[in-house]
Enzyme design. Sequence first.
Site, mmCIF file in Angstrom:
data_model
loop_
_atom_site.group_PDB
_atom_site.id
_atom_site.type_symbol
_atom_site.label_atom_id
_atom_site.label_comp_id
_atom_site.label_asym_id
_atom_site.label_seq_id
_atom_site.Cartn_x
_atom_site.Cartn_y
_atom_site.Cartn_z
ATOM 1 N N GLY A 13 -24.779 6.102 142.627
ATOM 2 C CA GLY A 13 -24.055 7.258 142.133
ATOM 3 C C GLY A 13 -24.149 8.441 143.066
ATOM 4 O O GLY A 13 -24.733 8.373 144.156
ATOM 5 N N PHE A 14 -23.601 9.543 142.644
ATOM 6 C CA PHE A 14 -23.552 10.771 143.448
ATOM 7 C C PHE A 14 -24.955 11.256 143.796
ATOM 8 O O PHE A 14 -25.360 11.251 144.968
ATOM 9 C CB PHE A 14 -22.760 11.824 142.672
ATOM 10 N N GLY A 39 -21.166 3.845 139.466
ATOM 11 C CA GLY A 39 -21.592 3.975 140.850
ATOM 12 C C GLY A 39 -20.694 3.207 141.807
ATOM 13 O O GLY A 39 -19.878 2.382 141.391
ATOM 14 N N VAL A 60 -30.381 -1.174 133.553
ATOM 15 C CA VAL A 60 -31.721 -0.808 133.104
ATOM 16 C C VAL A 60 -31.879 -0.868 131.584
ATOM 17 O O VAL A 60 -33.001 -0.749 131.083
ATOM 18 C CB VAL A 60 -32.124 0.602 133.602
ATOM 19 N N LYS A 108 -45.657 2.763 133.311
ATOM 20 C CA LYS A 108 -46.991 2.566 132.739
ATOM 21 C C LYS A 108 -47.649 1.315 133.323
ATOM 22 O O LYS A 108 -48.817 1.319 133.694
ATOM 23 C CB LYS A 108 -46.880 2.445 131.216
ATOM 24 N N ALA A 117 -34.108 12.292 134.966
ATOM 25 C CA ALA A 117 -33.000 13.218 135.183
ATOM 26 C C ALA A 117 -32.414 13.623 133.838
ATOM 27 O O ALA A 117 -31.716 12.850 133.182
ATOM 28 C CB ALA A 117 -31.922 12.560 136.043
ATOM 29 N N TYR A 148 -23.817 12.035 124.988
ATOM 30 C CA TYR A 148 -24.508 12.390 126.234
ATOM 31 C C TYR A 148 -25.632 13.385 125.969
ATOM 32 O O TYR A 148 -26.777 13.188 126.404
ATOM 33 C CB TYR A 148 -23.506 12.980 127.223
ATOM 34 N N LYS A 152 -29.756 12.522 126.305
ATOM 35 C CA LYS A 152 -30.647 13.235 127.212
ATOM 36 C C LYS A 152 -31.782 13.929 126.453
ATOM 37 O O LYS A 152 -32.915 14.004 126.946
ATOM 38 C CB LYS A 152 -29.852 14.257 128.032
ATOM 39 N N TYR A 162 -44.649 9.539 126.037
ATOM 40 C CA TYR A 162 -45.409 8.678 126.960
ATOM 41 C C TYR A 162 -46.437 9.500 127.741
ATOM 42 O O TYR A 162 -47.539 9.022 128.022
ATOM 43 C CB TYR A 162 -44.451 7.966 127.925
#
Length: 330
Positions: A13-14, A39, A60, A108, A117, A148, A152, A162
């Site tokens: 991606g960018f 991407g 992912v 972990k 991000a 979105y 996030k 975590y």
Amino acid sequence: MESKRVLITGAAGFLGSHLCDRFIAEGYNVIGMDNLITGDLKNIEHLFKLPQFEFYHHDVTTFVHIPGKLDYILHFASPASPIDYLKIPIQTLKVGSLGTHNLLGLAKEKNARILIASTSEVYGDPLIHPQAEDYYGNVNAIGPRGVYDEAKRFQESITMAYHRFHGLETRIVRIFNTYGPRMRLNDGRAVPAFMGQALRGEDITVFGDGSQTRSFCYVEDQIEGIYRLLLSDYSLPVNIGNPHEISILDFAKEIIKLTDTTQKIVFKPLPTDDPMQRQPNINLAKEILGWEPKVTREEGMQKTFNYFKQLPKAALEKIAHKDFSKHNRK
């Protein structure tokens, strides 16, 4: 001394591709990972010949396995433009939740530091101005942009869980509007949208009356801030962006002047939940990281326009988007 090893998701991606360049330049061994929904391999094809770079074509949101040691993980796998995340809302939610969970688990397992991000969109349509990290935001969870924004926000929450529960070394960057070479002309954000319209001889489209504001950060500055944050000792979110604010209408006029075109500005209805103000408070980044942007908007926009001008004509005229349908049914 053995080089450190870093995994960068969203590598094609960018921002991901620029991060790959930066870490290669800093002497790291880089593993790029991308499922190529948004991407483009062209962004990283210059790295394939390098022995210190390897690429995994992988999503992912499914189990992530990387053999060998990992020192750092940077999670940048997510649609970032409204055109993309409104077309693939479920995949957007999954990469922010399942994808982040998988990568935190990998961090972990490997005892690696992970940088997530995040985005200025966690502030929603803000009720304070400029936006500082201690502002909780004004987000419509069930609106179209919520897929979105809330992905996030959840991403930040599980990352801090975590950090607190497992003692994982985590970093969170809240990215404000960033621009520069390798952006897609058809991704719907203001900089490529306006420049693409100017290059094609189309009128410049402004949504609403153009009084909404944005603050544009050049990609070199953004990458520098992210790099410093990763190597810092600070675990809470940090804004990285350019605090120089401009209205979208004035920005459209700047683009017309920059591109030396004669297009007129046309107005269309404002999208649902489109933020009316966006300006980062970067006092924390200055204090913790010694960072602030260096590239002026005039200089950065000229570099970006030069990049778009040299693209093949077919790329300038291409306004169709990828078929996301298969990713939206799950």
